[in-house]
Scaffold this motif. Structure first.
Motif, PDB file in Angstrom:
ATOM      1  N   PHE A 177      11.495 -14.308  -6.153  1.00 50.89           N
ATOM      2  CA  PHE A 177      12.089 -12.977  -6.080  1.00 50.89           C
ATOM      3  C   PHE A 177      12.465 -12.653  -4.637  1.00 50.89           C
ATOM      4  N   THR A 178      13.539 -11.907  -4.459  1.00 48.41           N
ATOM      5  CA  THR A 178      13.939 -11.517  -3.105  1.00 48.41           C
ATOM      6  C   THR A 178      13.049 -10.417  -2.552  1.00 48.41           C
ATOM      7  N   ASP A 179      12.357  -9.680  -3.423  1.00 45.63           N
ATOM      8  CA  ASP A 179      11.445  -8.619  -3.008  1.00 45.63           C
ATOM      9  C   ASP A 179      10.099  -8.839  -3.692  1.00 45.63           C
ATOM     10  N   PRO A 180       9.280  -9.771  -3.174  1.00 47.05           N
ATOM     11  CA  PRO A 180       8.007 -10.049  -3.849  1.00 47.05           C
ATOM     12  C   PRO A 180       7.082  -8.831  -3.893  1.00 47.05           C
ATOM     13  N   VAL A 181       7.096  -7.994  -2.866  1.00 47.91           N
ATOM     14  CA  VAL A 181       6.259  -6.794  -2.862  1.00 47.91           C
ATOM     15  C   VAL A 181       6.698  -5.854  -3.985  1.00 47.91           C
ATOM     16  N   GLY A 182       7.985  -5.565  -4.058  1.00 51.16           N
ATOM     17  CA  GLY A 182       8.499  -4.682  -5.099  1.00 51.16           C
ATOM     18  C   GLY A 182       8.240  -5.226  -6.486  1.00 51.16           C
ATOM     19  N   THR A 183       8.344  -6.536  -6.646  1.00 55.23           N
ATOM     20  CA  THR A 183       8.098  -7.172  -7.939  1.00 55.23           C
ATOM     21  C   THR A 183       6.648  -6.985  -8.356  1.00 55.23           C
ATOM     22  N   ALA A 184       5.719  -7.203  -7.434  1.00 57.29           N
ATOM     23  CA  ALA A 184       4.294  -7.034  -7.750  1.00 57.29           C
ATOM     24  C   ALA A 184       3.990  -5.586  -8.093  1.00 57.29           C
ATOM     25  N   VAL A 185       4.460  -4.662  -7.278  1.00 59.97           N
ATOM     26  CA  VAL A 185       4.179  -3.246  -7.510  1.00 59.97           C
ATOM     27  C   VAL A 185       4.770  -2.788  -8.833  1.00 59.97           C
ATOM     28  N   GLN A 186       6.011  -3.146  -9.110  1.00 64.93           N
ATOM     29  CA  GLN A 186       6.639  -2.723 -10.370  1.00 64.93           C
ATOM     30  C   GLN A 186       5.917  -3.327 -11.560  1.00 64.93           C
ATOM     31  N   GLY A 187       5.509  -4.566 -11.450  1.00 66.11           N
ATOM     32  CA  GLY A 187       4.760  -5.195 -12.533  1.00 66.11           C
ATOM     33  C   GLY A 187       3.454  -4.465 -12.810  1.00 66.11           C
ATOM     34  N   TRP A 188       2.750  -4.071 -11.754  1.00 60.96           N
ATOM     35  CA  TRP A 188       1.517  -3.296 -11.931  1.00 60.96           C
ATOM     36  C   TRP A 188       1.814  -1.950 -12.589  1.00 60.96           C
ATOM     37  N   LEU A 189       2.870  -1.289 -12.139  1.00 57.57           N
ATOM     38  CA  LEU A 189       3.195   0.030 -12.692  1.00 57.57           C
ATOM     39  C   LEU A 189       3.586  -0.057 -14.170  1.00 57.57           C
ATOM     40  N   ASP A 190       4.194  -1.172 -14.572  1.00 53.37           N
ATOM     41  CA  ASP A 190       4.630  -1.354 -15.955  1.00 53.37           C
ATOM     42  C   ASP A 190       3.503  -1.793 -16.885  1.00 53.37           C
ATOM     43  N   SER A 191       2.365  -2.150 -16.332  1.00 53.57           N
ATOM     44  CA  SER A 191       1.238  -2.637 -17.115  1.00 53.57           C
ATOM     45  C   SER A 191       0.193  -1.523 -17.258  1.00 53.57           C
ATOM     46  N   PRO A 192      -0.150  -1.130 -18.493  1.00 53.94           N
ATOM     47  CA  PRO A 192      -1.076  -0.002 -18.663  1.00 53.94           C
ATOM     48  C   PRO A 192      -2.394  -0.137 -17.906  1.00 53.94           C
ATOM     49  N   GLY A 193      -3.028  -1.298 -17.940  1.00 50.08           N
ATOM     50  CA  GLY A 193      -4.302  -1.473 -17.246  1.00 50.08           C
ATOM     51  C   GLY A 193      -4.185  -1.359 -15.740  1.00 50.08           C
ATOM     52  N   HIS A 194      -3.139  -1.968 -15.188  1.00 50.33           N
ATOM     53  CA  HIS A 194      -2.922  -1.896 -13.741  1.00 50.33           C
ATOM     54  C   HIS A 194      -2.559  -0.470 -13.333  1.00 50.33           C
ATOM     55  N   HIS A 195      -1.710   0.145 -14.154  1.00 49.74           N
ATOM     56  CA  HIS A 195      -1.302   1.519 -13.874  1.00 49.74           C
ATOM     57  C   HIS A 195      -2.526   2.430 -13.833  1.00 49.74           C
ATOM     58  N   GLU A 196      -3.456   2.208 -14.769  1.00 49.70           N
ATOM     59  CA  GLU A 196      -4.680   3.007 -14.797  1.00 49.70           C
ATOM     60  C   GLU A 196      -5.444   2.873 -13.478  1.00 49.70           C
ATOM     61  N   ASN A 197      -5.527   1.662 -12.944  1.00 48.87           N
ATOM     62  CA  ASN A 197      -6.177   1.476 -11.646  1.00 48.87           C
ATOM     63  C   ASN A 197      -5.417   2.222 -10.547  1.00 48.87           C
ATOM     64  N   HIS A 210       0.837  -1.210   0.000  1.00 55.60           N
ATOM     65  CA  HIS A 210       0.000   0.000   0.000  1.00 55.60           C
ATOM     66  C   HIS A 210       0.870   1.258   0.000  1.00 55.60           C
ATOM     67  N   ASP A 211       1.889   1.271   0.855  1.00 57.06           N
ATOM     68  CA  ASP A 211       2.761   2.450   0.954  1.00 57.06           C
ATOM     69  C   ASP A 211       3.515   2.716  -0.347  1.00 57.06           C
ATOM     70  N   ARG A 212       3.943   1.658  -1.030  1.00 58.51           N
ATOM     71  CA  ARG A 212       4.651   1.847  -2.304  1.00 58.51           C
ATOM     72  C   ARG A 212       3.716   2.407  -3.375  1.00 58.51           C
ATOM     73  N   ILE A 213       2.475   1.951  -3.369  1.00 56.55           N
ATOM     74  CA  ILE A 213       1.490   2.496  -4.313  1.00 56.55           C
ATOM     75  C   ILE A 213       1.230   3.966  -3.984  1.00 56.55           C
ATOM     76  N   ASP A 214       1.070   4.275  -2.700  1.00 53.79           N
ATOM     77  CA  ASP A 214       0.852   5.668  -2.298  1.00 53.79           C
ATOM     78  C   ASP A 214       2.055   6.549  -2.640  1.00 53.79           C
ATOM     79  N   ALA A 215       3.266   6.032  -2.471  1.00 55.42           N
ATOM     80  CA  ALA A 215       4.463   6.806  -2.818  1.00 55.42           C
ATOM     81  C   ALA A 215       4.455   7.136  -4.304  1.00 55.42           C
ATOM     82  N   TYR A 216       4.097   6.165  -5.127  1.00 59.43           N
ATOM     83  CA  TYR A 216       4.024   6.412  -6.565  1.00 59.43           C
ATOM     84  C   TYR A 216       2.944   7.445  -6.868  1.00 59.43           C
TER      85      TYR A 216
END
Length: 159
Positions: A110-130, A41-47
């Motif tokens: 992955f050593t950072d599963p949270v970071g991997t999920a968040v970055q994947g969402w940010l890199d995906s247009p549909g997820h980024h839109e959400n 949640h905090d990483r999404i809010d930071a973005y």
């Protein structure tokens, strides 16, 4: 180790009258976010902050619904998907929310599963839109067996 990750997103917006019930007294929350859920949640809010958007309030109902879905995907009760989103959205609308969206992810190795999920969402247009949508609340739910991590993030708007 090379990890694997998959992502899918869904959005559903409905204008509905807010429904509230009860005595007006606040009940003790029965749902408690894990450190990884709060980190997500905090990483999404930071973005969102970097994009000039407001922070999303954490919501226990959204977190509980999200974690239940992640647990169902981990257990195999439902496939990695948005199966059951209509029911989660209905529960959100019953609680007074007027819009709903969902991002899900799964990763392992992955050593950072949270970071991997968040970055994947940010890199995906549909997820980024959400993520950058006009939402007011969010809840993250994670289920893991120590190797695989299933993520669900629900977004909602409350008048």
């Amino acid at each position: 180790m090379v990890g694997k990750a998959w992502y899918i997103g869904w959005v559903w917006t409905v204008m509905a009258a807010a429904c509230t019930s009860g005595t007006g007294e606040e009940a003790e929350p029965s749902f408690v976010f894990t450190d990884d859920e709060l980190d997500t949640h905090d990483r999404i809010d930071a973005y969102r902050g970097e994009e000039g958007l407001g922070a999303l309030a954490t919501d226990e109902l959204l977190g509980e619904l999200a974690r239940e879905h992640s647990e169902d995907m981990l257990s195999g009760a439902v496939p990695f998907s948005h199966d059951g989103f209509d029911g989660r959205a209905d529960a959100m609308f019953d609680a007074g929310f007027v819009g709903a969206a969902e991002n899900v992810a799964v990763n392992s190795g992955f050593t950072d599963p949270v970071g991997t999920a968040v970055q994947g969402w940010l890199d995906s247009p549909g997820h980024h839109e959400n993520i950058v949508g006009d939402w007011t609340h969010a809840g993250v739910g994670i289920a893991t067996d120590g190797e695989q991590y299933y993520f669900t993030q629900l977004f909602a708007t409350q008048d």
